[in-house]
Design an enzyme around this catalytic site. Structure first.
Site, PDB file in Angstrom:
ATOM      1  N   PRO A  87      85.562  12.130 -31.270  1.00 41.22           N
ATOM      2  CA  PRO A  87      84.517  10.631 -30.765  1.00 41.22           C
ATOM      3  C   PRO A  87      82.889  12.120 -30.524  1.00 41.22           C
ATOM      4  O   PRO A  87      81.847  11.216 -30.882  1.00 41.22           O
ATOM      5  CB  PRO A  87      84.433  10.521 -29.114  1.00 41.22           C
ATOM      6  CG  PRO A  87      86.502  11.234 -29.334  1.00 41.22           C
ATOM      7  CD  PRO A  87      86.656  11.590 -30.479  1.00 41.22           C
ATOM      8  N   GLU A 114      93.804  16.947 -26.517  1.00 43.72           N
ATOM      9  CA  GLU A 114      92.245  16.872 -25.948  1.00 43.72           C
ATOM     10  C   GLU A 114      91.817  17.252 -27.015  1.00 43.72           C
ATOM     11  O   GLU A 114      90.215  17.313 -26.673  1.00 43.72           O
ATOM     12  CB  GLU A 114      92.252  18.014 -24.729  1.00 43.72           C
ATOM     13  CG  GLU A 114      92.822  17.516 -23.089  1.00 43.72           C
ATOM     14  CD  GLU A 114      92.822  15.929 -22.611  1.00 43.72           C
ATOM     15  OE1 GLU A 114      91.493  16.097 -22.392  1.00 43.72           O
ATOM     16  OE2 GLU A 114      93.419  15.077 -22.893  1.00 43.72           O
ATOM     17  N   ARG A 152      88.257   1.805 -50.492  1.00 48.55           N
ATOM     18  CA  ARG A 152      87.362   0.740 -51.842  1.00 48.55           C
ATOM     19  C   ARG A 152      86.358   0.447 -52.706  1.00 48.55           C
ATOM     20  O   ARG A 152      86.291  -0.099 -53.365  1.00 48.55           O
ATOM     21  CB  ARG A 152      87.528  -0.609 -51.282  1.00 48.55           C
ATOM     22  CG  ARG A 152      86.568  -0.696 -49.556  1.00 48.55           C
ATOM     23  CD  ARG A 152      86.854  -1.321 -48.680  1.00 48.55           C
ATOM     24  NE  ARG A 152      85.775  -2.507 -49.437  1.00 48.55           N
ATOM     25  CZ  ARG A 152      84.520  -2.941 -49.362  1.00 48.55           C
ATOM     26  NH1 ARG A 152      83.905  -2.187 -49.207  1.00 48.55           N
ATOM     27  NH2 ARG A 152      84.351  -3.965 -49.945  1.00 48.55           N
ATOM     28  N   ASP A 167      79.101  -6.417 -51.704  1.00 47.53           N
ATOM     29  CA  ASP A 167      78.562  -5.583 -50.570  1.00 47.53           C
ATOM     30  C   ASP A 167      77.630  -5.300 -50.485  1.00 47.53           C
ATOM     31  O   ASP A 167      76.484  -6.042 -49.460  1.00 47.53           O
ATOM     32  CB  ASP A 167      79.343  -4.472 -50.218  1.00 47.53           C
ATOM     33  CG  ASP A 167      80.793  -4.084 -50.608  1.00 47.53           C
ATOM     34  OD1 ASP A 167      81.599  -5.465 -50.209  1.00 47.53           O
ATOM     35  OD2 ASP A 167      82.054  -3.341 -50.194  1.00 47.53           O
TER      36      ASP A 167
HETATM   37  C1  4FL Z   1      87.686   8.071 -31.507  1.00 45.64           C
HETATM   38  C2  4FL Z   1      88.168   9.915 -33.205  1.00 45.64           C
HETATM   39  C3  4FL Z   1      87.067   7.843 -32.223  1.00 45.64           C
HETATM   40  C4  4FL Z   1      87.518   9.489 -33.462  1.00 45.64           C
HETATM   41  C5  4FL Z   1      91.135  11.180 -30.628  1.00 45.64           C
HETATM   42  C6  4FL Z   1      91.047  10.461 -29.074  1.00 45.64           C
HETATM   43  C7  4FL Z   1      88.045   9.500 -32.118  1.00 45.64           C
HETATM   44  C8  4FL Z   1      89.347   9.972 -31.083  1.00 45.64           C
HETATM   45  N1  4FL Z   1      86.109   8.160 -33.412  1.00 45.64           N
HETATM   46  N2  4FL Z   1      90.267  11.192 -31.341  1.00 45.64           N
HETATM   47  N3  4FL Z   1      89.688   9.795 -29.769  1.00 45.64           N
END
Ligand code: 4FL
Length: 247
Positions: A87, A114, A152, A167
């Site tokens: 994230p 984590e 794609r 697109d």
């Molecule tokens: C969430 C990875 C959104 C990429 C681990 C827990 C994640 C993620 N985008 N990885 N959440």
């Protein structure tokens, strides 16, 4: 394109990537996937891959020695950038998908727990990507999202009529509404212009409805995109029309 995927759960990918358009791209040798189980690089007989964080606190981290050994092993076969899903990464979007689709090789690293020891992130990861502001249980679903969006775009993956060029016809705008037969469905009609056969009027209607959708649902996209003179004119009409027509 060759994509190597480092994950604790390779089985999550098989069905998804074997299905539909991406499955066909594999069969047609337009893309090949190689899966590596990070656990196979564990050092001990119990095949431990995680450990507690220095300084204490909840959560586990992937052990750096295990992850780096897995990355270095895969680098023998794949010289592409190492992409880690978190994230905290840059938000993945269509522009990023287009850039990645020009690479010959990619290495995708899916974290769990984590996350990753900071030293691995700093020294072995080339790009960190997020697919949105939410927390998942791991990087596998983000990896599949990115694979789908990138593969794609590879030449030959989509048929002519579903070509990725379509697109970008209204690039950066949301899609206009679509309709198919019957023209009267449970008393609900189809906009007359779409039945008219006037190609120029249909093009203009679609462009206007794309602009209307984007203006009401994603005004941020209008702000960052430059508009042609025709688009400016249509947008002015939309703003003048009553807002109960919003798309
Ligand atoms: C969430 C990875 C959104 C990429 C681990 C827990 C994640 C993620 N985008 N990885 N959440």
């Amino acid at each position: 394109m060759r994509i190597d995927i480092l994950t604790l759960f390779p089985e999550m990918f098989i069905q998804t990537l074997g299905t539909s358009i991406i499955g066909r791209a594999q069969v047609g040798n337009l893309v090949e996937f190689h899966f590596w189980n990070i656990r196979d690089f564990a050092k001990d007989k119990h095949r431990v891959v995680d450990d507690t964080p220095y300084g204490g606190g909840a959560g586990m981290l992937l052990k750096p020695d295990v992850v780096v050994d897995s990355i270095e092993y895969v680098k023998r076969f794949n010289q592409g950038p190492v992409i880690y899903f978190t994230p905290q990464g840059q938000t993945f979007n269509q522009q990023q998908a287009k850039i990645l689709s020009t690479e010959q090789e990619l290495i995708l690293l899916c974290g769990h727990y984590e996350g990753l020891d900071e030293r691995v992130r700093e020294n072995w990861v080339d790009l960190e990507l997020s697919i949105g502001d939410y927390v998942l249980t791991g990087g596998e679903l983000p990896a599949m999202v990115v694979i789908d969006a990138v593969v794609r775009l590879l030449p030959g993956v989509l048929g002519d009529d579903q070509s990725a060029k379509n697109d970008s016809f209204y690039d950066g705008l949301l899609e206009h509404p679509h309709y198919t037969r019957p023209a009267n469905f449970r008393g609900l009609s189809v906009p007359d212009v779409l039945l008219s056969g006037h190609h120029e009027q249909i093009r203009r209607w679609r462009l206007k409805e794309s602009l209307r959708r984007t203006y009401y649902r994603r005004p941020d996209l209008i702000k960052t995109r430059s508009l042609t003179d025709e688009e400016k004119l249509l947008l002015a009409e939309i703003v003048n029309e009553c807002s109960d027509e919003r798309g």
